[in-house]
Design a protein around this motif. Structure first.
Motif, PDB file in Angstrom:
ATOM      1  N   ILE A   1      37.752   0.602  36.484  1.00 49.81           N
ATOM      2  CA  ILE A   1      38.188   1.394  37.626  1.00 49.81           C
ATOM      3  C   ILE A   1      38.845   0.432  38.598  1.00 49.81           C
ATOM      4  N   GLN A   2      40.163   0.570  38.753  1.00 48.22           N
ATOM      5  CA  GLN A   2      40.926  -0.363  39.576  1.00 48.22           C
ATOM      6  C   GLN A   2      40.717  -0.066  41.052  1.00 48.22           C
ATOM      7  N   ILE A   3      40.313  -1.098  41.811  1.00 50.33           N
ATOM      8  CA  ILE A   3      40.036  -0.919  43.227  1.00 50.33           C
ATOM      9  C   ILE A   3      40.618  -2.084  44.019  1.00 50.33           C
ATOM     10  N   ASP A   4      40.641  -1.910  45.314  1.00 52.73           N
ATOM     11  CA  ASP A   4      40.889  -3.037  46.199  1.00 52.73           C
ATOM     12  C   ASP A   4      39.572  -3.806  46.341  1.00 52.73           C
ATOM     13  N   PRO A   5      39.603  -5.146  46.350  1.00 55.08           N
ATOM     14  CA  PRO A   5      38.348  -5.910  46.439  1.00 55.08           C
ATOM     15  C   PRO A   5      37.478  -5.516  47.629  1.00 55.08           C
ATOM     16  N   SER A   6      38.089  -5.095  48.719  1.00 58.24           N
ATOM     17  CA  SER A   6      37.314  -4.722  49.907  1.00 58.24           C
ATOM     18  C   SER A   6      36.537  -3.421  49.711  1.00 58.24           C
TER      19      SER A   6
ATOM     20  N   THR B   1      37.341  -3.220  38.653  1.00 56.97           N
ATOM     21  CA  THR B   1      38.276  -4.323  38.497  1.00 56.97           C
ATOM     22  C   THR B   1      39.353  -4.228  39.576  1.00 56.97           C
ATOM     23  N   ALA B   2      39.816  -5.406  40.013  1.00 54.47           N
ATOM     24  CA  ALA B   2      40.739  -5.428  41.141  1.00 54.47           C
ATOM     25  C   ALA B   2      42.122  -5.952  40.796  1.00 54.47           C
ATOM     26  N   ASP B   3      42.426  -6.101  39.512  1.00 54.35           N
ATOM     27  CA  ASP B   3      43.721  -6.707  39.177  1.00 54.35           C
ATOM     28  C   ASP B   3      44.175  -6.280  37.797  1.00 54.35           C
ATOM     29  N   ARG B   4      44.499  -4.973  37.653  1.00 56.97           N
ATOM     30  CA  ARG B   4      44.841  -4.490  36.316  1.00 56.97           C
ATOM     31  C   ARG B   4      45.713  -3.265  36.434  1.00 56.97           C
ATOM     32  N   PRO B   5      46.866  -3.174  35.744  1.00 57.33           N
ATOM     33  CA  PRO B   5      47.668  -1.950  35.767  1.00 57.33           C
ATOM     34  C   PRO B   5      46.893  -0.767  35.211  1.00 57.33           C
TER      35      PRO B   5
ATOM     36  N   ARG C   1      31.761   4.465  40.502  1.00 57.08           N
ATOM     37  CA  ARG C   1      31.589   3.899  39.159  1.00 57.08           C
ATOM     38  C   ARG C   1      30.411   4.563  38.445  1.00 57.08           C
ATOM     39  N   LEU C   2      29.306   4.711  39.151  1.00 56.17           N
ATOM     40  CA  LEU C   2      28.133   5.348  38.549  1.00 56.17           C
ATOM     41  C   LEU C   2      28.410   6.805  38.198  1.00 56.17           C
ATOM     42  N   ALA C   3      29.145   7.502  39.076  1.00 52.27           N
ATOM     43  CA  ALA C   3      29.485   8.907  38.803  1.00 52.27           C
ATOM     44  C   ALA C   3      30.374   9.017  37.574  1.00 52.27           C
ATOM     45  N   CYS C   4      31.285   8.060  37.395  1.00 50.81           N
ATOM     46  CA  CYS C   4      32.146   8.058  36.209  1.00 50.81           C
ATOM     47  C   CYS C   4      31.320   7.877  34.938  1.00 50.81           C
ATOM     48  N   GLU C   5      30.380   6.948  34.975  1.00 48.59           N
ATOM     49  CA  GLU C   5      29.518   6.749  33.810  1.00 48.59           C
ATOM     50  C   GLU C   5      28.727   8.016  33.490  1.00 48.59           C
ATOM     51  N   GLN C   6      28.197   8.654  34.524  1.00 44.94           N
ATOM     52  CA  GLN C   6      27.410   9.877  34.309  1.00 44.94           C
ATOM     53  C   GLN C   6      28.276  11.001  33.747  1.00 44.94           C
ATOM     54  N   ALA C   7      29.505  11.106  34.216  1.00 45.49           N
ATOM     55  CA  ALA C   7      30.409  12.153  33.725  1.00 45.49           C
ATOM     56  C   ALA C   7      30.701  11.977  32.239  1.00 45.49           C
ATOM     57  N   ILE C   8      30.910  10.738  31.813  1.00 46.50           N
ATOM     58  CA  ILE C   8      31.200  10.471  30.402  1.00 46.50           C
ATOM     59  C   ILE C   8      29.950  10.643  29.552  1.00 46.50           C
ATOM     60  N   GLN C   9      28.798  10.255  30.090  1.00 45.47           N
ATOM     61  CA  GLN C   9      27.566  10.347  29.321  1.00 45.47           C
ATOM     62  C   GLN C   9      27.235  11.796  28.954  1.00 45.47           C
TER      63      GLN C   9
ATOM     64  N   ASN D   1      41.089  12.861  42.328  1.00 46.68           N
ATOM     65  CA  ASN D   1      40.224  12.294  41.318  1.00 46.68           C
ATOM     66  C   ASN D   1      40.753  10.935  40.852  1.00 46.68           C
ATOM     67  N   VAL D   2      39.890  10.180  40.199  1.00 48.67           N
ATOM     68  CA  VAL D   2      40.224   8.797  39.844  1.00 48.67           C
ATOM     69  C   VAL D   2      41.340   8.702  38.808  1.00 48.67           C
ATOM     70  N   VAL D   3      41.512   9.759  38.010  1.00 47.31           N
ATOM     71  CA  VAL D   3      42.585   9.742  37.009  1.00 47.31           C
ATOM     72  C   VAL D   3      43.942   9.961  37.681  1.00 47.31           C
ATOM     73  N   ASP D   4      44.018  10.981  38.521  1.00 44.11           N
ATOM     74  CA  ASP D   4      45.285  11.271  39.198  1.00 44.11           C
ATOM     75  C   ASP D   4      45.699  10.138  40.130  1.00 44.11           C
ATOM     76  N   LEU D   5      44.728   9.397  40.628  1.00 42.79           N
ATOM     77  CA  LEU D   5      45.032   8.249  41.479  1.00 42.79           C
ATOM     78  C   LEU D   5      45.454   7.025  40.681  1.00 42.79           C
ATOM     79  N   GLY D   6      45.351   7.122  39.347  1.00 43.98           N
ATOM     80  CA  GLY D   6      45.744   6.007  38.497  1.00 43.98           C
ATOM     81  C   GLY D   6      44.772   4.844  38.512  1.00 43.98           C
ATOM     82  N   LEU D   7      43.485   5.123  38.777  1.00 48.08           N
ATOM     83  CA  LEU D   7      42.498   4.052  38.899  1.00 48.08           C
ATOM     84  C   LEU D   7      41.838   3.677  37.577  1.00 48.08           C
ATOM     85  N   VAL D   8      41.979   4.526  36.570  1.00 45.60           N
ATOM     86  CA  VAL D   8      41.272   4.290  35.309  1.00 45.60           C
ATOM     87  C   VAL D   8      42.075   3.332  34.437  1.00 45.60           C
ATOM     88  N   THR D   9      41.431   2.289  33.947  1.00 44.00           N
ATOM     89  CA  THR D   9      42.108   1.246  33.174  1.00 44.00           C
ATOM     90  C   THR D   9      41.347   0.927  31.895  1.00 44.00           C
TER      91      THR D   9
END
Length: 381
Positions: free
Chosen positions: A45-50, A80-84, A59-67, A24-32
């Protein structure tokens, strides 16, 4: 109803998985950059630009989960591609962090960048300094262009201080169609988009550069700007200064040109010249300068007072060999109408307060046509 908290947000995001990595995106450390305030939730959501296209459904699934969480009013997730990472995880101590590299120097535009379907011409309305009335000018100039028969839109690119919702009397989150694109909000026959539609009026946007750039890109590309017909012109209300948003717009967006707004006083003109030089370095044409708050006419006696001086913007335009588009007086009616969400050009189009904007709109069209002489033809039907 109880308000949602950060812990609930992270738990909900743990139900969203990366399409290839199996976690999941949390365990992968992608949420910023998670911000929760008054029922409004925003995060990156931190990603590689590619991976941008591949991760859009995530991203859409994350929004739906929070909604789905109780107490949530609005949600905005950006790639976002450049954020701890901001997720709960061990943090590196400040003493071991690498020093930040110096900011990149402006580079000329290339053939690539952001494509904005449904928009013929994009014009940045900028200022080197805040408080010069740029947003008021943008809204009334857009309305003046609309009054001349053009189909016009406004993008509020001032992420930290969005003014468009207030000045246009608009509120509420834009409608979404099939969770794929948003429909711009509409009033006075203008198509409008602003980060302010996703936030409470008093809520601060606490984002760093990469998230700002991603949010701006999404407001350009994830909005169906041709929902109400192809736009002849989009005016972009820029934030003051020469930072991330300005560079993103200048280098990545096919700008037809930039309009600079300044008051007559020297301190504002100094910063206006900086803004002009920034656009010139990245090969964005300067369509002209507008002198706002040019003078004040006493409503009681009619006496004219040049509170901030007068003629400084015209003189600057002459020195820099660019167009002087016109001057707008300082008047309470213009300010009151803007604060009430009833811009003077829309509600009092035949008044003397609206006339300067009408005249400037005509001058701007002439300036755009002039820029097109050495390039593709610009036709306003």
């Amino acid at each position: 109803m109880s308000e949602v908290n950060r812990e609930q947000v992270f738990e909900a995001l743990k139900t969203v998985f990366h399409p290839e990595k199996g976690k999941n995106v949390v365990d992968l450390g992608l949420v910023t950059s998670v911000v929760v305030a008054n029922g409004n939730v925003s995060f990156g959501i931190q990603i590689d630009p590619s991976e941008a296209q591949q991760m859009e459904p995530v991203r859409l699934a994350c929004e739906q989960a929070i909604q789905k969480l109780a107490g949530v009013n609005k949600v905005m997730a950006v790639l976002t591609a450049d954020r701890p990472s901001d997720a709960p995880a061990p943090q590196q101590s400040p003493s071991t962090e690498k020093p930040q590299s110096p900011p990149p120097q402006p580079q000329p535009r290339t053939g690539g960048g952001i494509d904005v379907p449904g928009v013929k011409k994009i014009i940045a309305v900028a200022s080197g300094k805040g408080g010069v009335g740029k947003s008021t000018t943008t809204v009334n100039l857009a309305l003046a262009l609309r009054a001349q028969g053009l189909n016009v839109g406004i993008l509020d690119a001032d992420i930290y201080g969005p003014s468009l919702p207030k000045m246009m009397g608009l509120s509420g989150q834009p409608e979404s169609v099939d969770d794929t694109y948003m429909i711009p909000k509409r009033r006075y026959d203008l198509s409008c988009m602003s980060i302010g539609f996703f936030l409470d009026e008093d809520q601060a946007t606490i984002w760093r550069g990469p998230m700002i750039q991603t949010a701006l890109t999404q407001m350009l590309t994830d909005v169906n700007w041709k929902e109400f017909g192809e736009l002849d012109v989009m005016l972009v209300d820029m934030p003051p200064g020469t930072g991330d948003v300005q560079l993103t717009m200048a280098q990545q967006v096919p700008l037809a040109g930039a309009v600079i707004v300044s008051t007559p006083q020297d301190v504002a003109l100094i910063d206006a010249r900086k803004g002009i030089n920034m656009f010139k370095k990245v090969n964005v044409p300067i369509l002209g300068i507008i002198e706002n708050m040019s003078y004040f006419l006493c409503p009681s006696c009619g006496e004219r007072a040049e509170i901030f001086g007068h003629g400084g913007a015209r003189e600057t335009a002459e020195k820099l060999d660019t167009n002087f588009l016109g001057e707008v007086p300082l008047h309470m009616t213009i300010r009151e109408k803007s604060d009430a969400g009833e811009p003077v050009v829309a509600t009092e189009p035949d008044s003397p307060f609206a006339k300067p904007y009408m005249d400037i709109a005509k001058a701007l069209r002439d300036a755009i046509a002039g820029e097109a002489e050495d390039g593709p033809s610009i036709v306003f039907e």
